[in-house]
Design an enzyme around this catalytic site. Structure first.
Site, PDB file in Angstrom:
ATOM      1  N   ALA A 188      13.101  68.695  27.992  1.00 59.81           N
ATOM      2  CA  ALA A 188      12.080  69.429  28.741  1.00 59.81           C
ATOM      3  C   ALA A 188      12.266  69.214  30.243  1.00 59.81           C
ATOM      4  CB  ALA A 188      10.687  68.960  28.319  1.00 59.81           C
ATOM      5  N   CYS A 245      13.430  72.613  23.027  1.00 56.31           N
ATOM      6  CA  CYS A 245      13.259  71.460  23.918  1.00 56.31           C
ATOM      7  C   CYS A 245      12.282  70.456  23.324  1.00 56.31           C
ATOM      8  CB  CYS A 245      12.710  71.888  25.280  1.00 56.31           C
ATOM      9  SG  CYS A 245      13.554  73.276  26.046  1.00 56.31           S
ATOM     10  N   CYS A 246      12.577  69.196  23.495  1.00 56.46           N
ATOM     11  CA  CYS A 246      11.583  68.130  23.341  1.00 56.46           C
ATOM     12  C   CYS A 246      11.797  67.187  24.518  1.00 56.46           C
ATOM     13  CB  CYS A 246      11.707  67.428  21.986  1.00 56.46           C
ATOM     14  SG  CYS A 246      13.265  66.553  21.723  1.00 56.46           S
ATOM     15  N   LYS A 247      11.367  65.961  24.428  1.00 52.56           N
ATOM     16  CA  LYS A 247      11.474  65.062  25.579  1.00 52.56           C
ATOM     17  C   LYS A 247      12.927  64.865  26.005  1.00 52.56           C
ATOM     18  CE  LYS A 247      10.440  60.669  25.059  1.00 52.56           C
ATOM     19  NZ  LYS A 247       9.641  59.431  24.930  1.00 52.56           N
ATOM     20  N   THR A 249      14.260  67.882  18.592  1.00 50.04           N
ATOM     21  CA  THR A 249      15.066  69.094  18.764  1.00 50.04           C
ATOM     22  C   THR A 249      16.080  69.240  17.632  1.00 50.04           C
ATOM     23  OG1 THR A 249      14.806  69.112  21.163  1.00 50.04           O
ATOM     24  CG2 THR A 249      16.740  70.217  20.279  1.00 50.04           C
TER      25      THR A 249
END
Length: 1053
Positions: free
Chosen positions: A498, A970-972, A978
């Site tokens: 992200a 997206c993730c962190k 993801t």
């Protein structure tokens, strides 16, 4: 013990090189601690477990000792050079004294290994070396290629290359075993195959990849194949070793999921046991008639046969047909018939035209699968993952533009001239802060310039200050599907962390909250400075940008006009005048705004000793500049001085100065018309006269043209310069207010926004380039691209709790800012195909370069430089345990608002698409009602406010694919959540679009998560083949987002 004395004597007299060790030792017998006699020097020879004692090197052996059931006592002091040989039989110990400490240690080792127990240990050690210990991971783990120096040593002339299609993997094969032998009859085997490569130049075994685990059968058919990407150094002489293991407990299978130090192997009894192995040459497989090898699996000692293994060469684009086999399905004890042999058919349409993306993509990782369809046919899937050079290229280009823009702004603030003490102090403070920020940008660019090596930023580095502009873990994830009865298809997803300012942190929230709070505070700071709305400050930046862009163009065209006049070239004169008129009218139009007039007045009040008079009723500025064809002659134009400091300020003065540019242009146009008219009349009269007289007339007239136009052009330039000076100062004063009202927060927010935007833009450029390349032969897509624009859909998996809520706020603003980015496709003039970025904050143009042959495939509108618009939308659904807390005890309003806003933008795009595109434009758009229904379904799911409603992101992804958009997940850190989402999406596509057998959905999902590209992505990031989940976290995850057993555990993230 019986022995042959003659044979022993003959053995003792053999040449020196035949013995394991020989040399001088002082020897005597010892009882307890007492020596029976003084040590005597003897020549000792060791052969196997026999120690010969001789008076000298050439004499006969006087004594032979059999070194069995004895052990060595070595004295550890630095000065002691003796050892004692003790016997279990009870006979006196043998004392041996060497000449030096190294010699003593050498004899101790040799004697200790001489008995049969030592020999057995050596045999076992050799077996382990052959079967396992020689296998080692390369420094970048199994999937990384050899260093360039090694690749160079494996040059083409030395080894036989494998023939292949450009940009296709060098080698791909599938595996199956038959009649595997279990340790006990009742034991059900859970097997997998480990693939290792023997590089011909070095003869070193490198572990390469593994298949999935197939449970409960002695005839496993593996769905995970083996693929070697184009850059991998593999040749016909390369050997491949296949080792079959039986897994006792998948949850304990740490060998295949954990990291092993270089040159180290795990204990064989941890989680798995060795069954058998075999080796083959790549050339044998490639050249075999049936493109298949059947190999015998043998135990570690090479004796017992434990089954067979079949290796089938795979070529994407070939259908499988022929005999059937059986594979265990997801349902217990259920069987499914599957085909095996291959017959060639027509390959993928346009595959040879698929362009190379070598300038953008790096370090590809490939995986191969074969899954059964619902009608018991094979489909083949190639999964690819690659990092991109754009991860660093785009941020460096952006930072360079930021530096230039900020340097211009700082200079414009300095050029404001003399100000009253209050405003001057404010300006000094602003410039000081701006210089500090400028220095920080320059330092960051310098640090990025030093970066070498990997072209992606790992998740472990997301908090590093020097890399904060770089996107996290940016990769292309591609799935190429070849089905028996369907057209080949490519499915691309860009995976990236992200976009967020991790180094600055999220203690006070993210950009969405910070910008709102800052704007409210700035409104209340009016007693210190003049408040201008964000729209007005944006307008001021636009005016300054137009000035900097148009002024040099107008000057250049004015010079070309004079040059054409001096050459007496009517056609060139007309063209130069046309370009000059167009640019000047754009220039005049740029100042048709009340903001410039009001800012000039504000700037006047900031001068020392200003005096205001009440102005007359102001004329409409649009009327004054609206008709440039009916203005006065230049003799009526009165030149204005610069803005007065100590005199009365006339608000109408700006209107007169601004209108003078249009009047000057009209004078130039009128003069050119007169000159051309006279020239035509003159040419008619001189047509029948003497040619030499005509030449003289031409020269005289040419001089007249230049002389008559020159003062008018100079007047135009002077008027324009006067407008530029005033407009620049007024707009710089507006920017001064924006900066002064919020120091230092304003600059820190700009920095944060630049960081987030840089990460978002790098991903967008990557996605656009890849989409453009894959759609070059799709005329419908290209028409959609320049008529409507490109849909860019982001799938977010962040929670709305704690720090991740701040990340989501950053991400939402960064993606929203992408709406102001335009793309332009140009023809490459060199071999450098990297994109070029131009423009300023809030208005960037990305120039994507294509080779000439590919550029010719584009529609005329795109080739002529039409700007292509982006429509970025973000749909977020938190899925982890933190989202559970947010839903029960916190707030999910942020997520709901973001999803609702994106839905409105998606509807707007769909409306434009239906209005501007013909219904039969693209084959897969024939289901218009289907798209409408999907949008309505998405709307209902967003309104439902259901907990962890992942159907929102599923529907958004489906709509994006049907609308030819670019997909982002997206993730962190784009690593764990993801990976779960991307693999689920891939398997869902196989099920819904390519008829994946329903009983194989879970097994296919486990294959991709356990042995696919995403576990390699985890390895690249944290040097560990484990997703960073624990059991408690996974209990909160939706069912299909949970990884298979043995693939998750504690890992740094």
């Amino acid at each position: 013990m019986r022995f042959n004395a003659k044979d022993l004597a003959s053995l003792a007299r053999r040449p020196s090189g035949c013995f394991d060790k020989e040399g001088k030792l002082k020897i005597c017998r010892v009882v307890g601690d007492e020596k029976l006699i003084e040590p005597r020097e003897r020549w000792c020879r060791l052969k196997g477990n026999l120690l010969f004692l001789m008076k000298n090197k050439s004499s006969e052996a006087s004594e032979v000792l059999i070194l069995e059931r004895c052990w060595i006592v070595e004295f550890r002091s630095k000065t002691d050079v003796s050892i004692v040989l003790k016997f279990q039989s009870g006979e006196p110990d043998l004392y041996l004294e060497a000449a030096s400490k190294p010699d003593c240690e050498s004899w101790a080792v040799a004697l200790g290994q001489a008995n049969s127990e030592g020999l057995q240990n050596k045999i076992q050690q050799l077996r382990r070396l052959i079967m396992e210990i020689k296998e080692e991971r390369s420094s970048d783990e199994a999937r990384q290629f050899l260093p360039s120096s090694q690749v160079d040593s494996l040059g083409e002339p030395q080894f036989t290359s494998i023939q292949r299609i450009a940009n296709e993997p060098k080698l791909e094969f599938s595996l199956a075993c038959k009649d595997l032998a279990a340790a006990t009859r009742d034991r059900k085997l859970n097997t997998f195959i480990q693939i290792s490569v023997v590089h011909p130049a070095e003869h070193i075994l490198t572990r390469y990849s593994s298949t999935e685990i197939v449970e409960g059968t002695r005839d496993p058919l593996f769905l995970t194949g083996v693929t070697f990407p184009p850059e991998y150094p593999i040749y016909e002489e390369t050997k491949i070793k296949l080792t079959v293991y039986d897994v006792k407990d998948k949850s304990q299978d740490t060998v295949r999921t954990g990291v092993l130090p270089d040159h180290k192997e795990p204990r064989a009894d941890v989680g798995r046991s060795f069954l058998g192995c075999t080796t083959f040459r790549v050339g044998d497989l490639v050249k075999s008639k049936e493109q298949q090898l059947t190999l015998t699996l043998r135990t570690s000692d090479g004796g017992r046969t434990v089954g067979t293994i079949e290796v089938n060469l795979v070529k994407m684009g070939e259908l499988e047909d022929g005999e059937t086999d059986h594979v265990t399905t997801d349902a217990q004890d259920q069987k499914c018939a599957l085909v095996r042999e291959c017959t060639a058919t027509e390959g993928i349409s346009g595959k040879d035209n698929l362009p190379s993306l070598n300038a953008v993509l790096k370090n590809p990782i490939c995986k191969l699968y074969r899954f059964p369809t619902s009608d018991n046919k094979w489909m083949r899937i190639r999964e690819q993952m690659a990092e991109t050079t754009l991860s660093f290229h785009v941020p460096k280009e952006l930072i360079n533009l930021h530096i230039k823009e900020d340097m211009r702004r700082n200079q414009e603030l300095k050029d404001l001239g003399e100000l009253a003490p209050h405003w001057d102090n404010m300006r000094r403070s602003v410039i000081a802060h701006c210089d500090q920020m400028l220095s920080m940008y320059q330092d960051t660019l310098a640090e990025l310039g030093k970066h070498a090596g990997s072209s992606f930023k790992s998740s472990c580095s997301k908090g590093e200050k020097t890399l904060e502009f770089i996107p996290i873990n940016l990769h292309l994830q591609r799935m190429h599907v070849h089905s028996p009865r369907l057209k080949d298809a490519l499915y691309d997803v860009i995976t990236v962390g992200a976009p967020a300012a991790h180094f600055q942190g999220f203690k006070n929230g993210g950009l969405r909250k910070l910008l709102s709070k800052f704007e409210a505070e700035r409104r209340n700071a009016g007693y210190q400075c003049i408040y201008y709305s964000p729209e007005n400050t944006a307008k001021a930046k636009e005016v300054l940008s137009n000035i900097n862009h148009l002024q040099p163009l107008i000057s250049s065209h004015a010079d070309l006009l004079l040059n054409s006049a001096s050459q007496h070239s009517p056609d060139s004169l007309k063209n130069s005048l046309k370009m000059l008129s167009e640019k000047t009218e754009l220039f005049v139009h740029a100042f048709k705004d009340q903001l410039v007039r009001s800012a000039l007045l504000a700037l006047y009040t900031a001068r020392p000793g200003c005096v205001l008079k009440q102005p007359a009723v102001p004329r409409n500025s649009a009327e004054e500049g609206g008709d440039l064809q009916h203005q006065d002659h230049p003799s009526q134009i009165k030149r204005q001085d610069s803005i007065p400091h100590h005199s009365e300020y006339d608000e109408e003065e700006w209107d007169r100065v601004w209108a003078n540019v249009g009047k000057s242009l009209n004078c130039v146009i009128a003069m050119v018309d007169r000159l051309l008219e006279k020239d035509n009349i003159s040419n008619i009269k001189e047509g029948e006269n003497d040619p030499s007289a005509a030449d003289c007339k031409v020269l005289h007239t040419g001089g007249d043209w230049y002389e008559q136009l020159y003062p008018l052009v100079i007047t135009l330039k002077d008027c324009m310069g006067e407008v530029v000076t005033r407009a620049k100062q007024s707009m710089a004063f507006v920017l001064l207010q924006e900066l002064a009202c919020g120091l230092p927060q304003c600059l820190m927010l700009t920095l944060r926004r630049d960081i987030v935007f840089s990460q978002a833009l790098a991903g967008l450029v990557c996605g656009f380039i890849i989409k453009l390349h894959t759609g070059l032969h799709d005329q419908g897509f290209l028409q959609q691209l320049h008529t409507v624009g490109l849909l860019v859909q982001y799938e977010g998996l962040l929670s709305t709790y704690s720090e991740e809520a701040g990340m989501l706020e950053d991400m939402a603003v960064g993606i929203s800012d992408l709406q102001k980015v335009m793309f332009k496709v140009i023809e490459a003039k060199s071999e450098d195909f990297l994109p070029v970025i131009t423009g300023r904050r809030e208005h960037y143009v990305i120039e994507v370069q294509l080779p000439a042959k590919m550029f010719e495939l584009l529609p005329q509108e795109i080739k002529q430089g039409k700007l292509l618009r982006m429509y970025p939308v973000l749909f977020n659904v938190g899925i982890n345990e933190q989202q559970t807390l947010a839903e029960r005890f916190g707030d999910t309003t942020l997520q709901e608002n973001i999803n609702q806003e994106s839905l409105e933008l998606l509807k707007e795009y769909y409306k434009l698409f239906t209005e501007k595109m013909p219904p039969d434009c693209l084959p897969h758009f024939q289901e218009q009602n289907d798209l409408k229904g999907l949008l309505e379904n998405l709307h209902q799911n967003i309104q439902a406010k259901k907990r962890k409603n992942v159907e929102i992101v599923w529907l958004a992804a489906m709509i994006c694919r049907k609308l030819n958009g670019v997909r982002f997940t997206c993730c962190k850190s784009a690593k764990d959540r993801t990976s779960m989402s991307v693999t689920l999406e891939q398997c869902s596509i196989l099920r819904d679009e390519h008829q994946l057998h329903k009983d194989f959905f879970i097994r296919a999902l486990d294959c991709m998560r356990r042995e696919g590209c995403r576990i390699e992505n985890v390895l690249k990031n944290v040097k560990c083949r484990k997703y960073a989940f624990n059991m408690i976290q996974l209990m909160a995850f939706p069912k299909y987002y949970r990884p298979p057993e043995g693939t998750y555990g504690k890992a740094d993230t």
